[in-house]
Design a protein around this motif. Structure first.
Motif, short mmCIF file in Angstrom:
data_model
loop_
_atom_site.label_atom_id
_atom_site.label_comp_id
_atom_site.label_asym_id
_atom_site.label_seq_id
_atom_site.Cartn_x
_atom_site.Cartn_y
_atom_site.Cartn_z
N VAL A 12 0.83 -1.21 0.00
CA VAL A 12 0.00 0.00 0.00
C VAL A 12 0.86 1.26 0.00
N LEU A 13 2.12 1.09 0.34
CA LEU A 13 3.08 2.19 0.21
C LEU A 13 4.11 1.76 -0.82
N GLU A 38 -1.79 -0.06 -9.08
CA GLU A 38 -2.61 -0.12 -7.87
C GLU A 38 -3.52 -1.34 -7.89
N ASN A 39 -4.05 -1.66 -9.06
CA ASN A 39 -4.92 -2.82 -9.17
C ASN A 39 -4.15 -4.13 -9.02
N ALA A 66 -3.74 -4.61 -5.46
CA ALA A 66 -4.98 -5.07 -4.85
C ALA A 66 -5.20 -6.55 -5.14
N LYS A 67 -4.84 -6.96 -6.35
CA LYS A 67 -4.99 -8.37 -6.72
C LYS A 67 -4.10 -9.25 -5.87
N ARG A 95 -2.96 -8.50 -2.90
CA ARG A 95 -3.46 -8.46 -1.53
C ARG A 95 -4.61 -9.44 -1.34
#
Lengths: 248, 605
Positions: free
Chosen positions: A58-59, A87-88, A91-92, A94
């Motif tokens: 996230v960072l 960013e996606n 997210a994937k 994560r």
């Protein structure tokens, strides 16, 4: 030591600035292998959370010589450099490979315990087995609580639900941010034991941030500590060092 | 899944959600009511001013003869909502009396379907046996709807005073605002009857005696058959001052095809024809006079007339072409007519006999002929016999053909009562006209005055009304803008605040791997659901309250007016506006809430 790894970091730096005060976190070297239990220990403000956020993607680091996250993605198995991630993508990763346990559980108040536990599996669209589910809720003592909303649970129960939610989709790594800070020491110790044994059973590595060294001394395989250098009043540099518990 | 989560969240916090829905509807409902009231009342006021037919009336100041064609053209011209012909002013003033013998002098005014003065003042358009009274006329005569009035027309004919009566049923009484004049609105035909009577003509419809305007025959030419060739001089004499303009020698074959006549050997045939106007009997007589002593036969001629022949039961009809046969002037023992006449048939001028070829599928006996003239059409009962002609044409007596030919120049109507073809009037002395809106009045006035027709309009009043209208519109928009700004801020604030409250949940979802696009949808769905419910609640509230308001003020409003109303279009517009605004506010708030690093945002708690 296993040959495969999940994270491999070398000379990663994150510089944060807030109100003219700068804080730099330096990670000279960090390699995390599957199944390992790491603790990240230090007083508040030492960069524990920053490290966790870097690992959670996230960072993004300010400078990096190597930062790889080695998980299967897009059918490619080769390690991926974190700088390639959008960013996606993050997210994937994560949703599929990272389990998150927050200080006060991070449960969604509008979902029942069961729905909260199944949420990560739903988001990552991973199929889970009844055995896994039963193992988790039995080990965490949750069978009687499944229909309740989180607000009716005690702090310890909430953390246990968070552990179940983090593990249910068998992620490669669990990031736990002070998971026991809000419960009494006996419960904290119990939760630690449960987390340790369940993560081992589910094959997930654990990175656990805590300010309570005593809690993790006996359980962790590795410990990350921070050496803080205050260059001036508004410039602090924290550098990580690793100590192997077994060697101590 | 996002939608499900969003809904679950709303259900979880049902009390708060309900509060939000109430808050949203309490923002929208007063706005709706305000708009509804403003729109309704201003619309009503505007409607009364702008749509008032009085302001849209265009009245001719001079009496002129306006033809049927003129009316047709004006009817279709831009901005004209309604026009009906009127007879001379002097012949439309008439004496009216009620069954209780109250009498009053009234103006008879023509009306027709779509007359705005009647329609917008609460009266139905009268049929041929009924009438609509102005408020004044009704009170002077002391009659109510459903009662009868008798109208009396007087004339002085040959020094003798005569009068005619007819009675009409009152089917409507206009609102007082429509006109202050004592007037009775009737169908145009009633006005025509009154004028005809005053002019000394007969009106069979009401049993009034007088002269009949019977149709007379007109011809397109004459056929001249002579035993010898005519010299050039003789030919010229035939068109010199006879009413005809052209002489043409006809070869036998052409004669046969245009008339059906077959010429005797060694005879010559000529077509003496007109160019523009038709020739009347005296022109035929003039030609006959010029050919005196030459042993010539002069036959009246019309071009073939197209008509539709229908059986009496109306089930079968055929298109036919009619040729004129001048039976009176044909020498009966000659076979001048090709295979047409049966020896025992008399095709005289009053028989209305039609000889049709056998192939035309109409049985012998009574039938109905339908003819289209220049501007009107008429039906004429005829008697059909089958002939033996091979040219496919039907034959009628030349006099009848001439009368039908007149339809190309004048309006001719068959009158059943007296079984005759009658001439209708050529035109009318005036009209009643209304523009579609007050904005059309000026351009109509201009175009009429360009044609030399001076008219009176409510131009000055229109300027005042327009000014008032623009002020009212301005007031409406001022109020609307203030209301909308207030509503927008309140709605945005409520939804923004509700998303801010969800910040923690949104960031948890982000941390466990939801895409930003999915995260944003969460508050978006919630915003839409909440404001959607708010709108439904507000609209229900609006419908109830506006119903109450309109009921309370019913007595001050006409049937199609409401004090508080919104059109479906406006409601849809408002609804989509609110939904769009909610979506924007929610998404904006969501983007703001998820701007921070999610873990950081959670630790901030």
């Amino acid at each position: 030591m296993p040959s495969s790894y999940i994270y491999k970091l070398r000379d990663v730096e994150k510089r944060l600035e807030k109100g003219g005060v700068s804080f730099t976190l330096c990670i000279p070297e960090l390699t995390i292998h599957p199944g390992e239990f790491w603790s990240i220990v230090g007083p508040s403000g030492c960069g524990k959370s920053t490290l966790l956020d870097l690992l959670a993607l996230v960072l993004s680091p300010t400078s990096v010589s190597r930062f790889e996250f080695n998980v299967p993605m897009y059918k490619k198995t080769a390690p991926r450099r974190i700088t390639d991630f959008s960013e996606n993508d993050a997210a994937k990763i994560r949703r599929k490979h990272i389990g998150y346990i927050l200080q006060n559980g991070g449960l969604l108040p509008f979902l029942s315990v069961q729905d909260n536990i199944l949420l990560t599996a739903q988001i990552s669209k991973s199929s889970i087995t009844t055995t896994d589910y039963n193992t988790l809720i039995n080990a965490l003592g949750l069978p009687g609580q499944l229909k309740k909303k989180p607000q009716f649970l005690s702090g310890g129960q909430r953390q246990r639900v968070a552990i179940a939610r983090a593990l249910i989709h068998r992620p490669s790594i669990i990031l736990a941010d002070e998971p026991t800070a809000a419960v009494d020491s006996q419960t904290a110790a119990d939760i630690m034991t449960e987390l340790r044994s369940l993560s081992r059973k589910f094959g997930s590595a654990v990175m656990m941030v805590t300010h309570d060294r005593n809690l993790v001394d006996s359980t962790s395989d590795q410990t990350i500590e921070f050496n803080i250098t205050r260059n001036s009043i508004d410039n602090t540099v924290a550098s990580t060092s690793i100590s192997n518990q077994v060697n101590k | 899944m996002i939608a499900k989560l969003a809904a679950k969240d709303i259900m979880h916090e049902w009390l708060l959600s309900l509060c939000l829905v109430m808050a949203i509807s309490s923002i929208i409902a007063p706005l709706l009511l305000l708009f509804g009231l403003k729109y309704g009342s201003i619309q009503t006021l505007r409607g009364r001013l702008i749509q008032d037919p009085k302001n849209r009336e265009i009245r001719p100041l001079t009496s002129k003869s306006y033809s049927h064609d003129w009316f047709k053209k004006i009817q279709n011209s831009k901005g004209v909502s309604f026009i009906v012909p009127m007879t001379r002013q002097i012949s439309s003033t008439i004496e009216a009396s009620s069954s209780l013998n109250n009498t009053s002098r009234v103006s008879l005014l023509a009306t027709a379907e779509g007359d705005p003065l009647l329609v917008e003042n609460g009266a139905k358009i009268p049929d041929k046996d009924s009438c609509v009274l102005s408020q004044n006329a009704a009170s002077e005569l002391n009659v109510r709807i459903g009662e009868k009035v008798t109208l009396t027309v007087r004339r002085n004919l040959h020094g003798k005073s005569e009068k005619g009566n007819f009675t009409l049923l009152v089917t409507g009484i206009l609102d007082a605002r429509a006109t202050s004049v004592n007037s009775i609105f009737v169908q145009l035909s009633a006005l025509e009857s009154v004028e005809d009577f005053k002019d000394g003509r007969a009106v069979p419809r009401y049993g009034w005696q007088g002269v009949m305007p019977e149709a007379y025959p007109v011809y397109d030419g004459v056929i001249v058959l002579t035993p010898i060739l005519l010299s050039k001089l003789e030919e010229t004499l035939l068109v010199n001052n006879t009413g005809f303009t052209k002489v043409k020698s006809l070869p036998p074959s052409e004669l046969l095809s245009i008339t059906g006549y077959k010429i005797r050997d060694n005879w010559s045939a000529y077509l003496i024809s007109v160019q523009k106007r038709a020739a009347e009997n005296e022109s035929v007589d003039a030609v006959r006079h010029r050919l005196r002593g030459k042993n010539a036969i002069v036959l009246r001629y019309t071009k073939s007339i197209s008509a539709k022949l229908t059986t009496v039961d109306g089930l079968k009809s055929e298109l036919i072409d009619l040729l004129a046969v001048d039976a009176e002037n044909l020498q009966s023992n000659d076979t001048h007519l090709q295979f047409g006449l049966l020896p025992n048939l008399r095709l005289d001028s009053h028989s209305r006999l039609l000889i049709i070829p056998k192939e035309i599928n109409i049985p012998e006996g009574k039938a109905v002929l339908n003819i289209n003239g220049q501007s009107t059409s008429t039906v004429l009962p005829v008697k059909v016999v089958h002939g033996i002609q091979s040219n496919g044409k039907a034959y009628v007596n030349a006099t009848l053909a001439g009368m039908l030919n007149l339809m190309n120049y004048r309006t001719v109507q068959y009158n059943e009562k007296i079984d005759k073809l009658l001439l209708s009037r050529r035109g009318y002395a005036g009209f009643r006209m209304y523009a579609e809106t007050i904005d059309h009045v000026e351009s109509i006035q201009q175009s009429l005055e360009e044609k030399g027709i001076t008219v009176r309009t409510a131009a000055e009043r229109i300027i005042e009304v327009r000014q008032l209208d623009s002020y009212l519109t301005l007031i409406f928009w001022l109020i609307a803008v203030v209301g909308i700004i207030g509503g927008v801020s309140a709605l945005t604030a409520s939804l923004y605040a509700s998303v801010e409250r969800k910040k923690k949940e949104l960031n948890i979802l982000r941390l466990i791997g939801m895409f930003k696009l999915e995260i944003v949808r969460f508050p978006l769905y919630q915003g839409l659901l909440l404001s959607g419910s708010g709108i439904i609640l507000a609209i229900s509230f609006f419908v109830i309250i506006s119903g109450v308001i309109n009921t309370l003020f019913r007595s001050h409003l006409s049937a199609d007016e409401s004090l508080c109303t919104l059109t479906t279009g406006q409601l849809i517009f408002l609804t989509s506006g609110v939904l769009l605004l909610s979506a924007v506010a929610s998404v904006f708030a969501a983007l703001h809430a998820t701007k921070m690093d999610p873990a950081e945002a959670l630790r901030d708690e």
